[in-house]
Design a protein around this motif. Structure first.
Motif, PDB file in Angstrom:
ATOM      1  N   TRP C  13      65.370  55.685  33.327  1.00  0.00           N
ATOM      2  CA  TRP C  13      66.011  55.719  34.638  1.00  0.00           C
ATOM      3  C   TRP C  13      67.365  56.405  34.526  1.00  0.00           C
ATOM      4  O   TRP C  13      67.992  56.387  33.467  1.00  0.00           O
ATOM      5  CB  TRP C  13      66.252  54.290  35.185  1.00  0.00           C
ATOM      6  N   ARG C  15      71.194  56.556  36.265  1.00  0.00           N
ATOM      7  CA  ARG C  15      72.110  55.933  37.189  1.00  0.00           C
ATOM      8  C   ARG C  15      72.694  57.014  38.107  1.00  0.00           C
ATOM      9  O   ARG C  15      73.215  58.013  37.638  1.00  0.00           O
ATOM     10  CB  ARG C  15      73.244  55.276  36.400  1.00  0.00           C
ATOM     11  N   VAL C  16      72.544  56.823  39.408  1.00  0.00           N
ATOM     12  CA  VAL C  16      73.160  57.768  40.348  1.00  0.00           C
ATOM     13  C   VAL C  16      73.817  56.953  41.452  1.00  0.00           C
ATOM     14  O   VAL C  16      73.662  55.731  41.521  1.00  0.00           O
ATOM     15  CB  VAL C  16      72.144  58.732  40.994  1.00  0.00           C
ATOM     16  N   TYR C  20      69.099  53.741  40.989  1.00  0.00           N
ATOM     17  CA  TYR C  20      68.537  54.392  39.812  1.00  0.00           C
ATOM     18  C   TYR C  20      67.454  55.375  40.218  1.00  0.00           C
ATOM     19  O   TYR C  20      66.619  55.081  41.072  1.00  0.00           O
ATOM     20  CB  TYR C  20      67.913  53.341  38.877  1.00  0.00           C
ATOM     21  N   MET C  21      67.491  56.541  39.586  1.00  0.00           N
ATOM     22  CA  MET C  21      66.375  57.469  39.728  1.00  0.00           C
ATOM     23  C   MET C  21      65.367  57.040  38.678  1.00  0.00           C
ATOM     24  O   MET C  21      65.610  57.175  37.477  1.00  0.00           O
ATOM     25  CB  MET C  21      66.823  58.897  39.409  1.00  0.00           C
ATOM     26  N   LYS C  22      64.237  56.491  39.139  1.00  0.00           N
ATOM     27  CA  LYS C  22      63.249  55.976  38.179  1.00  0.00           C
ATOM     28  C   LYS C  22      62.333  57.120  37.798  1.00  0.00           C
ATOM     29  O   LYS C  22      61.253  57.297  38.379  1.00  0.00           O
ATOM     30  CB  LYS C  22      62.484  54.822  38.806  1.00  0.00           C
ATOM     31  N   VAL C  23      62.754  57.909  36.800  1.00  0.00           N
ATOM     32  CA  VAL C  23      62.042  59.148  36.506  1.00  0.00           C
ATOM     33  C   VAL C  23      60.794  58.897  35.670  1.00  0.00           C
ATOM     34  O   VAL C  23      59.678  59.085  36.137  1.00  0.00           O
ATOM     35  CB  VAL C  23      62.977  60.177  35.856  1.00  0.00           C
ATOM     36  N   ASP C 278      60.214  60.593  45.968  1.00  0.00           N
ATOM     37  CA  ASP C 278      61.636  60.395  45.758  1.00  0.00           C
ATOM     38  C   ASP C 278      61.795  59.371  44.630  1.00  0.00           C
ATOM     39  O   ASP C 278      61.310  58.252  44.732  1.00  0.00           O
ATOM     40  CB  ASP C 278      62.210  59.845  47.077  1.00  0.00           C
ATOM     41  N   TYR C 279      62.452  59.773  43.552  1.00  0.00           N
ATOM     42  CA  TYR C 279      62.533  58.879  42.390  1.00  0.00           C
ATOM     43  C   TYR C 279      63.399  57.660  42.648  1.00  0.00           C
ATOM     44  O   TYR C 279      63.386  56.703  41.895  1.00  0.00           O
ATOM     45  CB  TYR C 279      63.063  59.642  41.169  1.00  0.00           C
ATOM     46  N   LEU C 280      64.219  57.713  43.701  1.00  0.00           N
ATOM     47  CA  LEU C 280      65.032  56.532  44.024  1.00  0.00           C
ATOM     48  C   LEU C 280      64.144  55.409  44.566  1.00  0.00           C
ATOM     49  O   LEU C 280      64.366  54.246  44.279  1.00  0.00           O
ATOM     50  CB  LEU C 280      66.085  56.896  45.068  1.00  0.00           C
ATOM     51  N   ASN C 281      63.158  55.796  45.369  1.00  0.00           N
ATOM     52  CA  ASN C 281      62.235  54.819  45.934  1.00  0.00           C
ATOM     53  C   ASN C 281      60.796  55.293  45.758  1.00  0.00           C
ATOM     54  O   ASN C 281      60.151  55.693  46.713  1.00  0.00           O
ATOM     55  CB  ASN C 281      62.495  54.609  47.423  1.00  0.00           C
TER      56      ASN C 281
END
Lengths: 324, 337, 321, 554
Positions: C13, C15-16, C20-23, C278-281
């Motif tokens: 992940w 941090r932004v 979190y961008m869950k990549v 969208d990696y945030l959600n």
């Protein structure tokens, strides 16, 4: 196809850029005498490596560069003059879509404003009509109305390119130059755009000059293919013929270099020629045939004699000493 | 490289020649009668007239220029109306004084700026970075003379640890004239006490002068280091196991310094101009103060002399910096060859 | 069998602002010794993040909530600095996408090669030895006049030459694994062909393992033994080379293949509707579900695991279990 | 990483401390012992400082000359002169011939004796060069001659009453020493450069202080001349230094560090207030014989009408000026500053009286068409305080319906404007100073027709009657008679009202009251009348300095 009307005719086009090295002035021969034409409703694929002069050709046609020599005729009118001297009507009729929609769209403007600009400049819509026309244009590239007030950075690369296409369509052009419109996009997005371009072409009877380095894409899009190398045309043929019997050693080298995904395609790749060497700088074009530094079939005469274009079949031209 | 240098110098002479015409015309066209200003409002007209003749002010402008240029070629810049001495003598006396400040200031500017920039970049977003960035903002927004005033008040008045007037303390004998720079001359002649005293007199003016450029350099170094940190080649160097420390001080620093050095060169050239108020505040008999007082008094020969010398200095700094940048950035260096 | 690298259920992940961008979303991946593996995926699918995790050069915003990266059965994520250093120096080398950006613009090729060689952990290298090794490395990638190149700067080279230099750096000293991250994306097709041929030849000759990251299915097919297809932080399918192209199982693989223009013509499929999530959600279940024509309720809730359909062909899709 | 960060922070702090302590050590440990260098008077003044009597004439030059050279006579605050190098003198031929008898045994700094030839040489040099204070003598002096070793005689072209007063500006040079340092290729014929180059940084005087060091653009340092004929008080300063910086912050800091004893007079008001608060520092305020004039162009409408001029004079709020804009200054009574000898104290002050002003205005020919006749007013850009004054005058005049257009002008432009009647504005704000300390100097330079076309007279009065009265007064050798004639001229001018005399200027200088005895400051405290010519207030020989008291303040 060949009975269709010629829309664009390029004859003996040359474009040299001067560069100053110390006391000497050298010339980059970006385009060194090319002839081709685009017919109504046709897609001509202009293919070549970087440095081959394909983009320079596009910029000369659209008027971003002045022409060093030669003529460009558009619908029978000589347009080899500077862009500023071209009539507005002509600019309306001829549009270009660039490779990188990230930089060709003003990031400060909404999509509404971006598409509005050409409509305003050419006085094509006013007042309430304006919005309707813009929505209509967005619909033609399959973007919803909700995109009107978004900024370029808020949408994906493919969608940005759609917007760029919609902007180009805004003036109802009959001829469009597509300068590598999908080369920075993923294949899934590219597929969408290409299909849309084909659909639009049919819908509006557009003619395309499609610039690319991707031959497999050309196979699926173009009606005719023009291969450029170091500012000159190496081979030119209707797509079907071209892929069945590529003649020029360079064309064969290009084809053999393409990574493919099926056995069927594998069969089409020429086996005898392997890629070697790199394209020389256009400042130092080798004497004789400019491909002689990489050509596996080069003969002594290739280092002296610049080949001329010869016809090897219906509408099929090759510029190689092997065919002289 | 040698030919390139010669070419640059040749071009510079051309530029300076043009400059000489320009400054000559400007200095003579400014309204006001320099002879009258020099002798004061009550001097009899005949004395003023005499001075005019002496300065060739009664001759046409081009004759004046030819005479002036002739003098220039022979190293004679005429007589100053303020000091009543030869301008050449004045320049010989005042230029080293200012050079001393400017050189020290440039050292503080370049090394201090780069050092702070590196620290700031290394500890991005820490309190240390924040502190340095605040100081940098202050440094950029406050002109040199404001720093001079602050330093005089703090280090001259509240914590009186540095001298605030002149080049040497009273009673300290100046070293024999070799370069004219007291610090250098005292070291050459082995007089360490004089060196310390002269150096202490330089500290506050030099730092005050350097603040703006130093802040600028720090900011640019910081941002360009951060910029380069994200580049693939730094990732590649890390991936190859090159120690991070070495990457930082060598592979990251060198490309990051290119913009810093280019900007610092402009700042260093500007030091001569900013030096004026600083010299005034520290009562430092320097070249910039001399130049400004020449302008205020319409001291024609001094004005022309000062600008001519500044022109030569600017051109020289430019050439030097260009070569430093070319050293740092091979793309430029080779393009010039 | 001896896997050189084995990634198990790796999450990364970033941090932004706003979370979190869950990549990476549970990546499973392995490379055998001497094996050539390709990871294919479109922009932003997490290919490069996966590779950076192997080298542990993720940015400081990265956070790894779960998973392990085993190199020769040791967890890289738990290694000490000194072990990591040895790993970087001797174990793994990486070739980046943009050869201009991955060479330091202000140092000579010689300087950069020497730095790589001298920090490779090989002891007792004097200047002359380093120089000799540098020249050999350049010769190996078929660059003419290596001595001159040593004194040159990157900008004096063409794109193809630069990428050869990058390969030379990667192969200058003995390494078990070469990671090539889109090594030919910015190159012309003829040069691409040359570079890939060279890489293939050298890796095969030395018996190195290769991870080739690419967005081109064609390149993967022609250069790898095994191909992973990646989508939005997951490996969705892995198979032996030909099998994948004859018998793509995952809906994404299938649709992607349809989008590739063929030299034999026949038009291009319509593309894949929608965008990567969208990696945030991200969607809670299968990440391809929003774009998948076969999606069921189960796909919306549950994340599919790899299912082996035989012969090493695995697919992460509920269609197959 | 955090460890490194801490280390760097520590390094920064330690570095700063080391610098502070290392450099500070010397300052604090300085032995509290009086050294002979501490017996010094340091004064700030504008640069340049010319120490050559043939060249210098400004404030800073005057201070230098007064202390370096001797004159035949020495000025007193009441305007009289007393014997100095000359022990006595005779005035012959109805004031056309002055014969001086020199003091014997007076030594120049190099040991030579002062003789009549030196006096003759000094006057000739001054006249020949024409710069500096030469303007005082070029008009009247016909010749000078050494009659014997100790007698010298001056011939005048016509009688000039205040000749003795002007002689305080004839500084006596050592002829032999100057001749020995002449540069051959100068513009003065056989005299070469007349020693100008050498005298730029050296002195050839017999005064109480001899030049020790000249640092161009920085300072001039003098040392006590032990063999000075006038003798020495034990507490007289051993050194004297004139610094060329008037930057407020520098001056204030130096006062605080006790590195400066007397400041210049050019500081902004604020700075005097701040310095006054420093322990042991006081600000001396004294009238110096200068006044600020609003010069009215008497040949240009509407200021050509005397009633109009008077109307202006009655509308200005003088009290506001001397309380808030130029505090410490005094109201002016007529054209001559009150401290100058020959001033007529019976002349009334101008007062603000709007009723009277309106009455005068009614009598003026411009009454009723004031809007057609705006008044142009220039103020001097080099004196920023004048702007407030100009605005006040503008506001006051507006109450009468008079419109004033204000222009800020550099002094150089004002000088150029004054050359022609047409370009001279209706009103100009100008500070005026006497050439020598007597009313006649002001009257002559301000109102005699000969000064029309210069900045000293922008009135363009050109009044034959006034000219004759001034000439007659100046030719009168008898002091009492001369002063009476001055009084008449002043009355006549008051009636003509060519100028609005705004105030008599007060000079302000901060000084170290606790360890310096400064006669001028003492006189100012006691509010004694009179003033000294420019530079003589800084006659260091009569000052006293107490270094041990200074150390106590450090």
């Amino acid at each position: 196809m060949s009975e269709n009307r010629i829309i664009l005719e390029v004859k003996g086009l040359k474009k040299y850029f001067p560069i100053h090295k110390g006391d000497k002035t050298l010339f980059v021969k970006a385009i060194d005498g090319i002839d081709f034409e685009v017919r109504e409703g046709e897609t001509v694929g202009l293919v070549g490596e970087s440095g081959s002069g394909k983009s320079t050709t596009a910029y000369c046609v659209i008027g971003m560069y002045s022409v060093t020599n030669g003529t460009i005729m558009f619908k029978g009118k000589d347009i080899s003059c500077a862009s500023s001297q071209r009539p507005l009507e002509l600019k309306r009729d001829m549009q270009i879509v660039f490779q990188d929609p990230g930089t060709s769209l003003n990031p400060q403007h909404t999509i509404y404003k971006i598409i509005e600009l050409p409509l305003k400049v050419h006085g094509l819509a006013k007042g309430r009509e304006m919005r309707e026309r813009i929505v209509q244009l967005l619909e033609s590239v399959e973007l919803p109305e909700s995109y009107l007030y978004k900024y370029p950075r808020m949408i994906g690369g493919g969608e940005r390119q759609m917007v760029a296409i919609a902007r180009a369509l805004a003036t109802n052009p009959s001829f469009m130059i597509l300068d590598e419109p999908t080369s920075s996009l993923d294949v899934s997005v590219q597929a969408k755009i290409i299909n849309m371009l084909i659909k639009l072409q049919k819908e509006f009877n557009l003619s395309y000059l499609f610039i690319t380095h991707d031959l497999s894409l050309m196979r699926n899009v173009a009606t005719r293919v023009v291969i450029m190398y170091l500012g000159k045309i190496a081979e030119m043929a209707p797509t079907e013929i071209f892929f069945q019997s590529p003649q020029h050693p360079y064309t064969q080298m290009l084809l053999s270099s393409i990574p493919v995904v099926t056995k069927e395609e594998e069969e089409l790749k020429p086996k005898k020629i392997k890629s070697q060497g790199e394209i020389p700088s256009p400042v130092n074009v080798p004497p004789g045939c400019s491909f002689n530094t990489r050509c596996p079939l080069a003969k002594p005469e290739c280092f002296e004699k610049d080949p001329v274009m010869v016809q090897v079949g219906p509408d099929h031209f090759v510029r190689c000493n092997l065919f002289a | 490289m040698g030919i390139n240098l010669l070419k640059r110098i040749g071009l510079s002479i051309f530029v300076l020649f043009g400059l000489s015409i320009l400054i000559f015309i400007i200095s003579r066209v400014v309204p006001g009668d320099p002879a009258r200003l020099a002798l004061g409002p009550r001097a009899p007209e005949w004395a003023v007239q005499k001075l005019r003749q002496e300065m060739h002010l009664d001759k046409p402008l081009y004759t004046q220029y030819v005479l002036w240029l002739d003098g220039l070629v022979h190293g004679d810049l005429g007589r100053s109306l303020v000091t009543r001495r030869s301008v050449t003598t004045d320049i010989k006396e005042f230029l080293p004084a200012t050079l001393e400040i400017v050189i020290l200031s440039a050292i503080v500017l370049v090394f201090g700026g780069i050092f702070l920039g590196i620290i700031s970049a290394k500890f991005t977003n820490s309190w240390l970075d924040g502190l340095i960035r605040v100081i940098s903002y202050l440094g950029i927004v406050s002109p040199a003379f404001v720093w001079a005033i602050i330093f005089v008040l703090i280090f001259g008045y509240n914590i009186p640890i540095f001298p605030t007037m002149g080049r040497l303390s009273p009673g300290v004998v100046p070293p024999p004239m070799i370069t004219g720079m007291y610090t250098v001359d005292s070291l050459i002649t082995g007089n360490f006490g004089t060196f310390v005293d002269a150096f202490k007199h330089l500290v506050l003016p030099a730092i005050a002068l350097a603040m703006g450029g130093m802040a600028q350099a720090a900011r640019i170094t910081r941002s360009s280091m951060l910029d380069n940190m994200g580049k693939d080649y730094i990732a590649a160097e890390k991936a190859y196991g090159i120690p991070e420390g070495l990457i930082f001080v060598k592979y990251l620093l060198k490309p990051s310094l290119i913009p810093t050095v280019s900007v610092a060169s402009l700042d260093i050239a500007a030091l001569f101009g900013n030096a004026f108020l600083v010299e005034l505040i520290f009562n430092y008999p320097g070249f910039s103060r001399y130049g400004i007082s020449a302008m205020l008094n319409k001291d024609l020969n001094a004005i022309a002399g000062v600008i001519m010398v500044l022109g030569v200095i600017f051109v020289t700094i430019n050439i030097i910096i260009d070569f430093i940048v070319a050293y740092l950035d091979p793309r430029i260096g080779l393009a010039g060859r | 069998m001896g896997d050189l690298v084995k990634i198990q259920d790796l999450y990364v992940w970033f941090r932004v602002y706003g979370g979190y961008m869950k990549v990476l979303n549970g990546v499973n991946f392995s490379v055998g010794k001497g094996e050539k593996v390709s990871i294919v995926g479109e922009t932003g699918c997490g290919k490069t993040t996966t590779m950076k995790a192997i080298l542990r050069i993720l940015s400081s915003q990265a956070h790894i909530p779960k998973g392990e990266v085993l190199f020769e059965e040791k967890d890289i994520l738990k290694m000490k600095e000194s072990e990591i250093k040895r790993l970087r120096g001797r174990g793994v080398a990486m070739i980046f996408q943009d050869p201009m950006a991955s060479l330091n613009p202000v140092f000579t090729i010689g300087d950069q090669l020497a730095a790589v060689i001298s920090h490779s952990g090989v002891q007792d290298l004097d200047k002359e030895k380093i120089r000799q090794l540098s020249i050999n490395a350049l010769k190996e990638v078929k660059l003419p006049d290596p001595e001159r190149i040593l004194g040159s700067y990157p900008f004096q080279m063409s794109g193809g030459m630069r990428q050869r230099i990058c390969i030379a750096m990667a192969l200058a000293t003995e390494r078990a694994l070469i990671i090539a991250d889109e090594p030919t994306t910015n190159l012309d097709v003829t040069i691409q062909d040359q570079i890939l041929a060279l890489l293939r030849e050298l890796v095969t000759k030395r018996g190195n393992s290769l991870i080739l990251i690419t967005h081109s299915l064609g390149i993967a097919r022609e250069n790898a033994d095994r191909i992973y297809v990646m989508y939005a932080g997951n490996m969705v399918e892995v198979s032996n080379n030909e099998e994948l192209f004859c018998n793509p199982l995952h809906p994404y693989t299938e649709m992607l293949l349809g989008c590739v223009p063929k030299l034999s013509g026949g038009g291009i499929a319509e593309g894949i509707a929608g965008r990567i999530p969208d990696y945030l959600n991200p969607p809670p279940g299968c990440r391809f579900e929003p774009r998948c024509p076969y999606a069921t309720d189960r796909c919306r809730e549950e994340k599919p695991d790899f299912v082996d359909v035989g012969n090493g062909h695995k697919v992460a899709c509920f269609k197959y279990n | 990483m955090p460890r490194l960060r801490k280390a760097v922070a520590l390094l920064l702090v330690v570095g700063l401390l080391v610098t502070l302590v290392g450099c500070g050590g010397k300052g604090q440990n300085a032995a509290k012992q009086v050294k002979s260098e501490d017996s010094i008077i340091r004064i700030t003044e504008d640069w340049p400082v010319f120490i050559d009597p043939g060249v210098g004439s400004k404030f800073s030059d005057s201070i230098a000359l007064v202390n370096t050279y001797d004159t035949l006579v020495f000025p007193k605050p009441d305007g009289s002169v007393v014997p100095h190098l000359a022990t006595k003198w005779d005035i012959l031929d109805n004031g056309l011939t002055y014969k001086f008898y020199l003091r014997q045994g007076v030594k120049f700094h190099n040991g030579d004796e002062v003789t009549a030839e030196d006096v003759e040489f000094s006057m000739n040099r001054l006249l020949k060069i024409g710069e500096g204070f030469a303007y005082l003598f070029t008009r009247d002096v016909a010749g000078v001659k050494a009659l014997d070793k100790y007698t010298v005689e001056f011939q005048l072209k016509k009688p000039f009453g205040p000749f003795l007063q002007s002689l305080v500006r004839l500084y006596i040079l050592n002829k032999d020493e100057v001749l020995a340092h002449i540069e051959k290729n100068g513009q003065y014929g056989e005299m070469g450069d007349y020693g100008k180059k050498w005298l730029l940084t050296h002195d050839a005087g017999s005064g109480p202080y001899k030049v020790k060091e000249v640092k161009m653009e920085e300072y001039v340092l003098w040392e006590k001349f032990n063999d000075y004929w006038g003798g020495w008080d034990p507490n007289a300063p051993k050194f004297f230094k004139l610094s060329g910086s008037v930057e407020p912050i520098t001056v204030r800091t130096a006062m605080g560090r006790r590195e400066l004893e007397i400041t210049d007079e050019l500081q902004p008001l604020e700075n005097y207030k701040t310095m006054d608060k420093i322990k042991g520092v006081d600000v001396a305020t004294f009238l110096n014989g200068h006044n600020l004039n609003l010069m009215l162009n008497t040949k240009k409408a509407p200021t050509d009408d005397v009633h109009f001029r008077r109307a202006l004079a009655y509308c200005i709020d003088y009290n506001a000026i001397i309380t808030s804009i130029y505090p410490g200054s005094a109201l002016s009574k007529g054209p001559v500053p009150a401290v100058l000898p020959g001033h007529d104290p019976t002349i009334p002050f101008f007062k603000r009286d709007l009723a009277k002003a309106k009455e005068e205005l009614k009598q003026s020919k411009y009454y009723g068409k004031l809007d057609q006749y705006p008044v142009s007013l220039s103020w001097c850009a080099e004196a920023p305080e004048e702007e407030k004054l100009a605005l006040l005058i503008q506001a006051n005049a507006a109450e009468l319906g008079i419109k004033i257009n204000i222009t800020k002008k550099p002094f150089g432009s004002m000088m150029a404007d004054a050359q022609k009647l047409e370009t001279t504005p209706n009103a100009s704000l100008v500070f005026v100073a006497p050439h020598y300390n007597e009313a006649g100097s002001i009257l002559m330079s301000r109102y005699h027709s000969s000064s029309c076309g210069t900045w000293e007279q922008m009135e363009w009065l050109q009044d034959k009657n006034i000219d004759n009265m001034i000439e007659d007064a100046l030719a009168t050798v008898d002091v009492k008679q001369r002063f009476e004639k001055y009084a008449q001229v002043q009355k006549a001018l008051y009636d003509l009202c060519p100028t609005i005399w705004l105030f008599d200027q007060a000079e302000k200088r901060a000084y170290q009251k606790d360890y310096v005895y400064w006669p001028t400051a003492e006189r100012a405290l006691k509010k004694e009348k009179g003033c000294l010519p420019m530079g003589y207030d800084q006659y260091v020989h009569d000052m006293k300095v107490y270094p041990e008291k200074r150390l106590a303040l450090l």
